[in-house]
Every structure is written in structure tokens, then in C-alpha cells.
Design a protein around this motif. Structure first.
Motif, PDB file in Angstrom:
ATOM      1  N   ALA A 199       0.830  -1.208   0.000  1.00 21.70           N
ATOM      2  CA  ALA A 199       0.000   0.000   0.000  1.00 21.70           C
ATOM      3  C   ALA A 199       0.863   1.256   0.000  1.00 21.70           C
ATOM      4  O   ALA A 199       0.551   2.248  -0.666  1.00 21.70           O
ATOM      5  CB  ALA A 199      -0.930  -0.015   1.208  1.00 21.70           C
ATOM      6  N   HIS A 200       1.942   1.219   0.775  1.00 21.88           N
ATOM      7  CA  HIS A 200       2.845   2.379   0.849  1.00 21.88           C
ATOM      8  C   HIS A 200       3.536   2.631  -0.484  1.00 21.88           C
ATOM      9  O   HIS A 200       3.751   3.790  -0.873  1.00 21.88           O
ATOM     10  CB  HIS A 200       3.874   2.135   1.955  1.00 21.88           C
TER      11      HIS A 200
ATOM     12  N   LEU B 139      -5.896  -0.447   3.182  1.00 15.68           N
ATOM     13  CA  LEU B 139      -5.001   0.658   3.497  1.00 15.68           C
ATOM     14  C   LEU B 139      -5.072   1.740   2.423  1.00 15.68           C
ATOM     15  O   LEU B 139      -5.088   2.941   2.735  1.00 15.68           O
ATOM     16  CB  LEU B 139      -3.563   0.154   3.636  1.00 15.68           C
ATOM     17  N   ILE B 140      -5.131   1.341   1.168  1.00 13.22           N
ATOM     18  CA  ILE B 140      -5.228   2.320   0.086  1.00 13.22           C
ATOM     19  C   ILE B 140      -6.525   3.116   0.225  1.00 13.22           C
ATOM     20  O   ILE B 140      -6.549   4.338   0.038  1.00 13.22           O
ATOM     21  CB  ILE B 140      -5.155   1.610  -1.285  1.00 13.22           C
TER      22      ILE B 140
ATOM     23  N   HIS C  86      -1.829   5.757  11.716  1.00 13.11           N
ATOM     24  CA  HIS C  86      -3.182   6.290  11.574  1.00 13.11           C
ATOM     25  C   HIS C  86      -4.083   5.448  10.662  1.00 13.11           C
ATOM     26  O   HIS C  86      -5.285   5.364  10.907  1.00 13.11           O
ATOM     27  CB  HIS C  86      -3.119   7.731  11.036  1.00 13.11           C
ATOM     28  N   ALA C  87      -3.547   4.857   9.628  1.00 15.65           N
ATOM     29  CA  ALA C  87      -4.388   4.103   8.687  1.00 15.65           C
ATOM     30  C   ALA C  87      -4.371   2.606   8.947  1.00 15.65           C
ATOM     31  O   ALA C  87      -5.202   1.875   8.397  1.00 15.65           O
ATOM     32  CB  ALA C  87      -3.915   4.376   7.253  1.00 15.65           C
ATOM     33  N   TYR C  88      -3.467   2.136   9.777  1.00 16.08           N
ATOM     34  CA  TYR C  88      -3.262   0.700   9.962  1.00 16.08           C
ATOM     35  C   TYR C  88      -4.432   0.030  10.680  1.00 16.08           C
ATOM     36  O   TYR C  88      -4.980  -0.963  10.217  1.00 16.08           O
ATOM     37  CB  TYR C  88      -1.957   0.489  10.722  1.00 16.08           C
ATOM     38  N   LYS C  89      -4.851   0.598  11.827  1.00 16.84           N
ATOM     39  CA  LYS C  89      -5.882  -0.053  12.635  1.00 16.84           C
ATOM     40  C   LYS C  89      -7.231  -0.155  11.923  1.00 16.84           C
ATOM     41  O   LYS C  89      -7.866  -1.219  11.948  1.00 16.84           O
ATOM     42  CB  LYS C  89      -6.024   0.663  13.968  1.00 16.84           C
TER      43      LYS C  89
END
Length: 362
Positions: free
Chosen positions: A145-146, A253-254, A279-282
Motif C-alpha cells: 500500500a505504501h 489501506l489504500i 493512523h491508517a493501519y488499525k
């Protein structure tokens, strides 16, 4: 100029609407989900029972041609397989509710004893495979995703497809060839060496989970022996699910990285790495928790081929043996147990998902 104000409902003698209770909503949801387990298991038990009877009675299927006709008929009568099928079905349901799954035909062993003996081995393998899937799938999904639409992302997506599409027995044979035969880093098969197995089975009140029994006894040599045998089976089975987790994490995640609060973080100069990991992981993990219950069924199905490939003597290995012997009583017991495990696992996953995300309850 007088301002018009609306009087509260209590002032007009009308009671205010009660606030919706989250606790009540959660309790109702959990009760409904738990009650749904009963018809689910009943349908599965019914399907297994009648499918096993399509070929005839279990005694004839397992021993036909190996016993004289009179002895065969005597055993059929003693087991009650000459009675009407519906009577057999009702009696079988009554036996299940009392924990009696009958006795195996090929080795005259209590099915419950067989399930307890080999079920712990399958549980150990499934837990190891889930750990492998999470350790591989989640970090690689975050990296994909990163690095969206870049070389690393493309390579990881290909890896996810291959890991899911590759037959588990082929992956197991390939891993054995590379790491056990060519490199000689791991054992070829089995759960432990013979000496370790004897030592662990002679412990007082053994659990049957070898790594746990080794830790209880304080024998670290036995622990590492057990873990070295578990690496390849867990890797072969875990890769089957790791690809699913990788794609799920990447996709969610995207989607999360496009939210307004993430864009606000970017505008304040927060690094992309911090946005992904903190911030986006959980929020992206919630679908994984839901899908994890479905993957348990996939793992248990894959365990049959994995255990056979690595001679890991669990329920999957025994299921293959009993199928070869046409011992449908044993097969029936194993399939019913696996169905119960899948149903209970899905219920636990529903509970965890409802606790994490209140929207699931309504």
C-alpha cells in the motif's frame, strides 16, 4: 422581537425517547449469532450423515469382501445399520449430543478418543500457520500500500496471487526439496524426533501440543526440536492465507489513505510512513479480523494435504487414512468436529469484530 423556542418534550408531558443502548444491541447481536450456530451445525451434520450413507452401510463399505457374508451381516445387525435410515439418523443425533461419536471400523477405536489424540496436532499446526500468515501477510500488505503502483507493489501482488493459487501439497514438496533435502536446514517430516515424542507423551497430563508440553517440562532442546519440525508445514499452510491477508491489507489501506483525516495529516507534514503505520493501519485491520474466520475453514481444508505431505499426524492425516480404509464412521466424526470448530471460530470472530466496530452490531 421575541425568539421562538421549542419546548422540550418533557415540558409538554411527552416522555423523551430512550437512548439506544449499545450494550443491549451488542448482547442481542451475540445471542442471535450464537443461536445461528445450532442450525448451521445441524445442517452440516445432516449433510455428512446422508452423504456417508449413499454408498451403503459403513460396515459393508469398510469390510465388504474381507469378511464372510454371515459375519458381515452379523456386524451390520449389531451396529444397527439394517434399520431404517431415519431411525439411524435420529439415533446418531442423540449420540452426538451426548458426546458419543461411535467407534471406528478399521481399528475399533472410540472416535472421541481419536479426535482428542489427533485434534491437538491439527490445532498446533493451524495456530502456527495463522502466525505465519499474519507475520508475512500484514507487513507485506502495508509495504504494498505504501509503494502503490510501483515495482515493489507489483511484485508483492504477484506473490499474493501465487501464494494463494499454488496447491498446498506442491508448496510443501517444494519447501521440503529446498530446505530439507538440498540445504538440510530442517527435518523432512514428522512432528518431532522419536526420542522427543516419547519424552513428551510420558509427561504427566500432556496437552498433546508438543511445544507447550516442552515448555512445561523446561526442556528447551525438545522445544527447538518441535519447532524445527513445525517450520515447513506451518510455512506451506500459512502461505496459503498470507496472500489473502496481503491483498486485504493493501486494498483497505489504500482506501483508508484516501480519507480526509489522512489528507489533513499530509498537509501538516506528517510522514507517509507514520500515516500508514499509525493512523491508517488499525481501521484497515477490521476486515482482516472478519475474513480470518473464513480462513480457518481454508486452513483446516489445507491441513489434510499439508499433514499428509509432511506426515504430520493430525486430523488431516488421519482423515486421509480413514478415507483410504473407507472407514466412514471415523470420517464422519472428523468432519463433524471440523464443522463445529469452523462454526465456533466464526462466532468468536463475530464477537471480536462487534467489539472493535460497533457498526457490525446493527
Amino acid at each position: 422581537m421575541t425568539a421562538l423556542t421549542e419546548a422540550p418534550p418533557e415540558a409538554a408531558g411527552v416522555p423523551a425517547p430512550a437512548a439506544k443502548s449499545n450494550g443491549g444491541g451488542l448482547l442481542t447481536y451475540l445471542i442471535i449469532r450464537f443461536l445461528l450456530i445450532i442450525p448451521t451445525i445441524l445442517i452440516l451434520v445432516t449433510m455428512v450423515f446422508f452423504l456417508m450413507r449413499i454408498t451403503g452401510d459403513p460396515i459393508t463399505a469398510a469390510l465388504g469382501g474381507r469378511l464372510p457374508a454371515d459375519q458381515l451381516q452379523e456386524r451390520i445387525h449389531q451396529a444397527g445399520y439394517d434399520r431404517p435410515i431415519l431411525i439411524q439418523y435420529v439415533e446418531y443425533l442423540g449420540q452426538i449430543f451426548t458426546g458419543n461419536f461411535g467407534r471406528t471400523i478399521s481399528d475399533n477405536r472410540a472416535v472421541t478418543e481419536m479426535l482428542a489424540t489427533f485434534g491437538t496436532a491439527t490445532l498446533e499446526l493451524a495456530v502456527n500457520a495463522i502466525v505465519v500468515a499474519l507475520v508475512i501477510g500484514i507487513p507485506l500488505g502495508m509495504i504494498a500500500a505504501h509503494r502503490r503502483d510501483k515495482g515493489a507493489d507489483a511484485g508483492l501482488r504477484v506473490f499474493a496471487i501465487l501464494s494463494y493459487a499454488t496447491p498446498v501439497f506442491f508448496a510443501g514438496l517444494l519447501l521440503k526439496l529446498i530446505f530439507a533435502v538440498w540445504l538440510e536446514w530442517t527435518p523432512v517430516a514428522g512432528r518431532a524426533t522419536t526420542a522427543t515424542e516419547l519424552a513428551l507423551t510420558q509427561l504427566s497430563a500432556p496437552t498433546g501440543i508438543y511445544w507447550l508440553d516442552a515448555l512445561r517440562s523446561g526442556d528447551m532442546a525438545a522445544f527447538w526440536d518441535v519447532e524445527s519440525h513445525a517450520i515447513l508445514p506451518a510455512l506451506a499452510l500459512g502461505l496459503l492465507t498470507a496472500g489473502v491477508f496481503l491483498r486485504l491489507v493493501r486494498t483497505n489501506l489504500i482506501g483508508t489513505l484516501g480519507k480526509d483525516y489522512i489528507e489533513a495529516g499530509r498537509s501538516r507534514g506528517v510522514s507517509e510512513f507514520r500515516l500508514v503505520t499509525k493512523h491508517a493501519y488499525k481501521p484497515a485491520l477490521i476486515p482482516i479480523i472478519t475474513v480470518m474466520g473464513l480462513q480457518i475453514a481454508l486452513l483446516l481444508g489445507g491441513a489434510v494435504l499439508t499433514e499428509t505431505t509432511f506426515e504430520w499426524k493430525g486430523l488431516g492425516f488421519q482423515l486421509a487414512q480413514y478415507l483410504s480404509a473407507r472407514d466412514f464412521v471415523a470420517v464422519q466424526g472428523i468432519v463433524v468436529l471440523l464443522a463445529v470448530i469452523v462454526a465456533l471460530t466464526n462466532f468468536i470472530v463475530d464477537v471480536v469484530a462487534a467489539l472493535i466496530d460497533p457498526r457490525v452490531r446493527y
